[in-house]
Design an enzyme around this catalytic site. Structure first.
Site, PDB file in Angstrom:
ATOM      1  N   HIS A 161       0.842  -1.204   0.000  1.00 23.47           N
ATOM      2  CA  HIS A 161       0.000   0.000   0.000  1.00 23.47           C
ATOM      3  C   HIS A 161       0.877   1.254   0.000  1.00 23.47           C
ATOM      4  O   HIS A 161       0.647   2.186  -0.773  1.00 23.47           O
ATOM      5  CB  HIS A 161      -0.907  -0.021   1.224  1.00 23.47           C
ATOM      6  CG  HIS A 161      -1.772   1.191   1.377  1.00 23.47           C
ATOM      7  ND1 HIS A 161      -3.101   1.207   1.009  1.00 23.47           N
ATOM      8  CD2 HIS A 161      -1.505   2.432   1.860  1.00 23.47           C
ATOM      9  CE1 HIS A 161      -3.600   2.409   1.255  1.00 23.47           C
ATOM     10  NE2 HIS A 161      -2.653   3.169   1.772  1.00 23.47           N
ATOM     11  N   GLU A 162       1.889   1.263   0.849  1.00 22.96           N
ATOM     12  CA  GLU A 162       2.790   2.412   0.903  1.00 22.96           C
ATOM     13  C   GLU A 162       3.601   2.544  -0.380  1.00 22.96           C
ATOM     14  O   GLU A 162       3.848   3.658  -0.864  1.00 22.96           O
ATOM     15  CB  GLU A 162       3.721   2.298   2.110  1.00 22.96           C
ATOM     16  CG  GLU A 162       3.012   2.280   3.460  1.00 22.96           C
ATOM     17  CD  GLU A 162       2.118   3.501   3.655  1.00 22.96           C
ATOM     18  OE1 GLU A 162       2.529   4.606   3.257  1.00 22.96           O
ATOM     19  OE2 GLU A 162       1.014   3.340   4.197  1.00 22.96           O
ATOM     20  N   HIS A 167       1.819   4.487  -3.046  1.00 15.88           N
ATOM     21  CA  HIS A 167       1.965   5.947  -3.002  1.00 15.88           C
ATOM     22  C   HIS A 167       3.179   6.391  -3.807  1.00 15.88           C
ATOM     23  O   HIS A 167       3.127   7.382  -4.549  1.00 15.88           O
ATOM     24  CB  HIS A 167       2.116   6.416  -1.549  1.00 15.88           C
ATOM     25  CG  HIS A 167       0.848   6.416  -0.769  1.00 15.88           C
ATOM     26  ND1 HIS A 167      -0.284   7.092  -1.173  1.00 15.88           N
ATOM     27  CD2 HIS A 167       0.523   5.818   0.413  1.00 15.88           C
ATOM     28  CE1 HIS A 167      -1.246   6.922  -0.279  1.00 15.88           C
ATOM     29  NE2 HIS A 167      -0.787   6.152   0.679  1.00 15.88           N
ATOM     30  N   GLU A 191      -5.889   6.723  -1.565  1.00 13.71           N
ATOM     31  CA  GLU A 191      -5.891   5.492  -0.775  1.00 13.71           C
ATOM     32  C   GLU A 191      -6.508   4.333  -1.555  1.00 13.71           C
ATOM     33  O   GLU A 191      -6.084   3.183  -1.416  1.00 13.71           O
ATOM     34  CB  GLU A 191      -6.654   5.709   0.530  1.00 13.71           C
ATOM     35  CG  GLU A 191      -6.000   6.685   1.492  1.00 13.71           C
ATOM     36  CD  GLU A 191      -4.636   6.212   1.964  1.00 13.71           C
ATOM     37  OE1 GLU A 191      -4.503   5.030   2.323  1.00 13.71           O
ATOM     38  OE2 GLU A 191      -3.701   7.014   1.962  1.00 13.71           O
TER      39      GLU A 191
END
Length: 272
Positions: free
Chosen positions: A161-162, A165, A210
């Site tokens: 998930h990070e 970004h 997100e």
């Protein structure tokens, strides 16, 4: 990391054909295999959520946003953030917490991105976040309580998930959003009405971003229940209760939330 948010729209991603049988490095003590599929020439736009793309364009169209960003994201601010994290965390590497290092490297390989630095920081609040400082290698920070709360597969989904970004160039915008929402009202020449508009737009963009990163987590985990389990544990989990948590029951709870928010008042509250 704002709360992970699994979205069924991940199924609409246009992903290039996977490469199977990818030969992976193994660690003798490593008990969690990374995903069995990797993707050829994966690009951010292959899985970027439409709302992310739309809200990024709206954010860039706000007059004067770049000038305000320069005022807030100066060299001193960036150095403070960088040194503060280096001085209060443990840098993960092949020789320092190697299993966590392997999780990051494998997730980065699947998403076709260079692995950033990974820091583990002592904190009772389960959280993970990404910082991209100009001219410096980006880094991800994970709190110790999050490591204790999640399984290795779940933790790798958070790392993915990070990475999402960074893959989608969210890093600088994330840093900007954090600083602006805290300090916009004190910037000379920025009225409270303008600052409020910027804050609202940034938070709207962040929610959309997100969704994109949840897709990145799913591409690495390749199991929706792993990502949903992360959400469940962040909502109300702890190490002593982890073996009693039920993903299917949590999904049923999510359906009841959708039903409760279907009314006009419910829709307004849930969209805040």
């Amino acid at each position: 990391m704002a709360s992970l948010c699994f979205s069924p729209s991940v199924l609409s991603c246009k992903i290039k054909p996977p490469i199977t049988g990818f030969r992976k490095q193994r660690l003798s003590l490593f008990v969690c295999r990374a995903a069995s599929l990797t993707f050829r020439d994966l690009d951010a736009d292959d899985f970027r959520h439409p709302l992310d793309r739309q809200n990024t364009l709206l954010l860039r169209a706000i007059p004067g946003l770049n000038d305000i960003g320069k005022a807030l994201l100066g060299t001193v601010s960036e150095q403070i953030m960088l040194l503060e994290n280096i001085g209060t965390s443990v840098l993960v590497s092949e020789n320092q917490l190697p299993e966590l290092h392997y999780l990051m490297v494998e997730a980065a390989r699947i998403l076709n991105i260079e692995a950033p630095d990974l820091y583990i920081r002592q904190s009772p609040v389960p959280n993970a976040y990404t910082l991209a400082v100009s001219g410096k290698k980006p880094f991800v920070v994970v709190h110790t309580s999050l490591v204790e709360l999640l399984s290795q597969k779940e933790l790798q989904a958070v790392l993915a998930h990070e990475l999402g970004h960074l893959k989608c160039d969210h890093g600088v915008w994330l840093t900007f959003a954090n600083i602006l929402t805290l300090g916009a009202y004190t910037v000379p020449g920025v009225g409270s009405l303008i600052a409020q508009r910027l804050e609202e737009q940034l938070l709207r963009w962040l929610r959309a971003a997100e969704l994109t990163c949840d897709r990145a987590a799913l591409l690495v985990a390749q199991d929706p229940k792993v990502v949903v389990s992360v959400l469940m544990k962040l909502a109300g989990g702890c190490p002593s209760l982890s073996d009693q948590l039920n993903v299917d029951a949590f999904l049923e709870q999510a359906r009841s939330y959708d039903k409760a928010s279907s009314s006009p008042v419910g829709w307004y509250i849930s969209s805040l």
